[in-house]
Motif scaffolding. Structure first.
Motif, short mmCIF file in Angstrom:
data_model
loop_
_atom_site.label_atom_id
_atom_site.label_comp_id
_atom_site.label_asym_id
_atom_site.label_seq_id
_atom_site.Cartn_x
_atom_site.Cartn_y
_atom_site.Cartn_z
N TYR A 53 0.85 -1.18 0.00
CA TYR A 53 0.00 0.00 0.00
C TYR A 53 0.89 1.24 0.00
CZ TYR A 53 -4.21 -2.74 0.86
OH TYR A 53 -5.27 -3.61 0.72
N ILE A 54 0.85 2.02 -1.07
CA ILE A 54 1.65 3.24 -1.17
C ILE A 54 0.77 4.40 -0.75
CG2 ILE A 54 3.02 4.74 -2.64
CD1 ILE A 54 2.50 1.09 -3.59
N ASP A 107 -9.99 9.57 7.60
CA ASP A 107 -11.07 9.02 6.78
C ASP A 107 -10.55 8.61 5.41
OD1 ASP A 107 -12.78 9.57 8.91
OD2 ASP A 107 -13.29 11.55 8.12
N GLN A 108 -9.64 9.41 4.87
CA GLN A 108 -9.01 9.06 3.59
C GLN A 108 -8.21 7.77 3.72
OE1 GLN A 108 -6.90 12.02 0.84
NE2 GLN A 108 -5.19 11.10 1.93
N ARG A 113 -3.14 7.45 -4.77
CA ARG A 113 -3.61 8.24 -5.90
C ARG A 113 -4.46 7.45 -6.89
NH1 ARG A 113 -1.57 13.32 -7.41
NH2 ARG A 113 -0.33 14.33 -5.78
N ASP A 114 -4.62 6.14 -6.65
CA ASP A 114 -5.55 5.37 -7.48
C ASP A 114 -7.00 5.76 -7.20
OD1 ASP A 114 -3.46 3.97 -8.60
OD2 ASP A 114 -3.69 2.20 -7.32
N MET A 115 -7.26 6.30 -6.02
CA MET A 115 -8.63 6.63 -5.66
C MET A 115 -8.85 8.14 -5.71
SD MET A 115 -8.74 6.04 -1.53
CE MET A 115 -8.21 7.33 -0.41
N SER A 153 8.07 12.36 -3.60
CA SER A 153 8.20 11.10 -2.87
C SER A 153 7.67 9.94 -3.69
CB SER A 153 7.46 11.19 -1.53
OG SER A 153 8.08 12.13 -0.68
N LEU A 154 6.58 10.15 -4.40
CA LEU A 154 6.05 9.08 -5.25
C LEU A 154 7.05 8.66 -6.31
CD1 LEU A 154 2.28 9.96 -5.77
CD2 LEU A 154 3.20 7.82 -4.89
#
Length: 350
Positions: free
Chosen positions: A95-96, A137-138, A125-127, A103-104
Motif C-alpha cells: 500500500y503506497i 477518513d481518507q 492516488r488510485d482513488m 516522494s512518489l
C-alpha cells in the motif's frame, strides 16, 4: 463487509509513506485495518527516525524500515540498495500511502528496481482524493482497497475494524523513564501544562514572524502563560519542542518572566513525550505533530490553526473522548487568533 473466519491466507501488508511525525501518526488507523484484514501486523517503510520510536511495540506494526539521506543518488546509496532487496523479498500486498509527487517518484523507482509487479500494489492516488476529507477518513477508504493480485481471496473487514482516531501504546519501561525524568526536572508533584509554540518551519521565528501562517506571536504566548499561572498557580508550564525550536521557547519564557515556566527542547524524545502527555493536565499547540500525539494519548488539547487547511483535514481526534478545542479560521494566519480566545478555550478544558 464482514470477515467471519479471518483471511484465507494471512499476509504481511507493506505500507509505504514518507511523512513527518503527524503524517505517520495519522496512518495508525490504516495499520489497524490492514492488520485485521490480512491477519498479520504491517511492515512500514518510512523516512526518518521518528516512525520506529512512534510505533515501538505497537500491536499493528511488526517491522519498520527507515530510509535516510533522501537526496543521495540511488547508485551511490548502499542503504537504498539494501532496501530494494528487502522490498524484493517481501511477498505480501503493498500500500503506497503517499500523495506528494517527489516522494512518489522515489517510491516508484524503489518498486521498479525491486521488480514488484503493479498488481501487488495499490496507490493512494488510485482513488479519488477529496480536498477537505480528513486524513484518517481518507486512510480508511484507502485501506479498504485491495491490490488486484489478492482480490480472489477473502480479505474483507468488519465495521469495528474502522477506528476513527489514532492511538498509541506505552509499556512499563516508557512509564518508568517518564517518572524518572519528571522527578529529575522537578515536575512530578504539581499539575503539568504543555505548550507547543513551534513547528518544523517556525523555529526561525525572528525572520518569519510576519509571514508564517502558523506563527503565534511571542507576546500572545506570554499572555496565555500568565493567565494559566493565575488559573493554576501551582502548575508547571512546560514549553516543548525540538532542539531547533529552543530559541522561540526561550524568547517566550523571557517575555513571561515566571519561575513556573520551564523549557524542554533537548531532553524530550518521542517516547518520553508520549509518557508526559499521558500524565499532563492539558496542552496548547499550533498545528503540528506533537498535537496529534497529545490527542492520541488522551491529553485535553487546544489547537491553533492557520494556513491552507484547518481541522476538517487535520483535526485531532481523541480515542478516549477527551476534549479538543480547535481555534482559527484558515487561510487566516494563527496570529489573527486573540489571546483571550485561547485563554477561554484552555480554561474550558477543565
Amino acid at each position: 463487509m464482514s470477515a467471519q473466519n479471518g483471511p484465507v491466507r494471512p499476509q504481511v501488508p507493506l505500507v509505504i509513506r514518507f511523512g513527518r511525525l503527524g503524517d505517520m501518526l495519522l496512518q495508525e488507523p490504516l495499520f489497524h485495518l490492514l492488520h485485521r484484514r490480512y491477519g498479520r501486523p504491517c511492515r512500514v517503510l518510512a523516512r526518518g527516525s521518528w516512525t520506529s520510536a512512534l510505533y515501538r511495540a505497537h500491536p499493528d506494526v511488526g517491522e519498520i524500515w527507515e530510509l535516510f539521506n533522501r537526496r543521495q543518488l540511488l547508485v551511490f546509496s548502499p542503504q537504498r540498495w539494501r532496501m530494494i532487496a528487502r522490498i524484493r523479498a517481501h511477498d505480501g500486498p503493498i500500500y503506497i500511502s503517499e500523495d506528494t509527487r517527489g516522494s512518489l517518484k522515489r517510491i516508484r523507482w524503489l518498486l521498479r528496481f525491486a521488480g514488484v509487479p503493479r498488481e501487488r500494489c495499490v496507490f493512494l492516488r488510485d482513488m479519488e482524493l477529496r480536498e477537505h476529507e480528513h486524513w484518517v477518513d481518507q486512510a480508511l477508504r484507502f485501506g479498504r482497497a485491495t491490490p488486484a493480485a489478492y482480490r480472489a481471496e477473502d480479505y474483507s473487514w468488519n465495521e469495528d475494524d474502522l477506528q476513527s482516531a489514532p492511538r498509541l501504546y506505552l509499556d512499563a519501561a516508557d512509564r518508568a523513564d517518564t517518572d524518572a525524568w519528571l522527578h529529575q526536572r522537578g515536575l512530578a508533584d504539581a499539575p503539568l501544562v504543555l505548550l507547543q509554540p513551534g513547528n518544523w518551519h517556525v523555529h526561525r521565528w525572528w525572520e518569519r514572524r510576519g509571514s508564517d501562517p502558523k506563527f503565534w506571536p511571542v507576546e500572545s504566548w506570554a499572555a496565555l502563560l500568565r493567565a494559566m499561572h493565575e488559573t493554576l498557580p501551582a502548575a508547571n508550564l512546560l514549553l516543548c519542542g525540538a532542539p531547533v525550536e529552543t530559541a522561540v521557547c526561550e524568547a517566550i519564557a523571557a517575555a513571561t518572566q515566571l519561575a513556573q515556566v520551564k523549557i524542554a527542547t533537548t531532553d524530550l524524545p518521542v517516547r518520553r513525550l508520549l509518557g508526559v502527555l499521558e500524565r499532563a493536565h492539558s496542552m496548547v499547540s499550533v498545528d503540528t505533530g506533537p498535537a496529534h500525539l497529545a490527542a492520541a494519548m488522551g491529553c485535553p488539547l487546544v489547537v491553533l490553526y492557520g494556513g491552507k487547511y484547518g481541522p476538517k483535514k487535520w483535526g485531532r481526534r481523541s480515542p478516549y473522548g477527551k476534549p479538543i478545542v480547535n481555534l482559527g479560521a484558515p487561510p487566516q494566519p494563527v496570529a489573527a487568533i486573540a489571546p483571550a480566545a485561547v485563554i477561554a478555550a484552555w480554561r474550558s478544558l477543565a
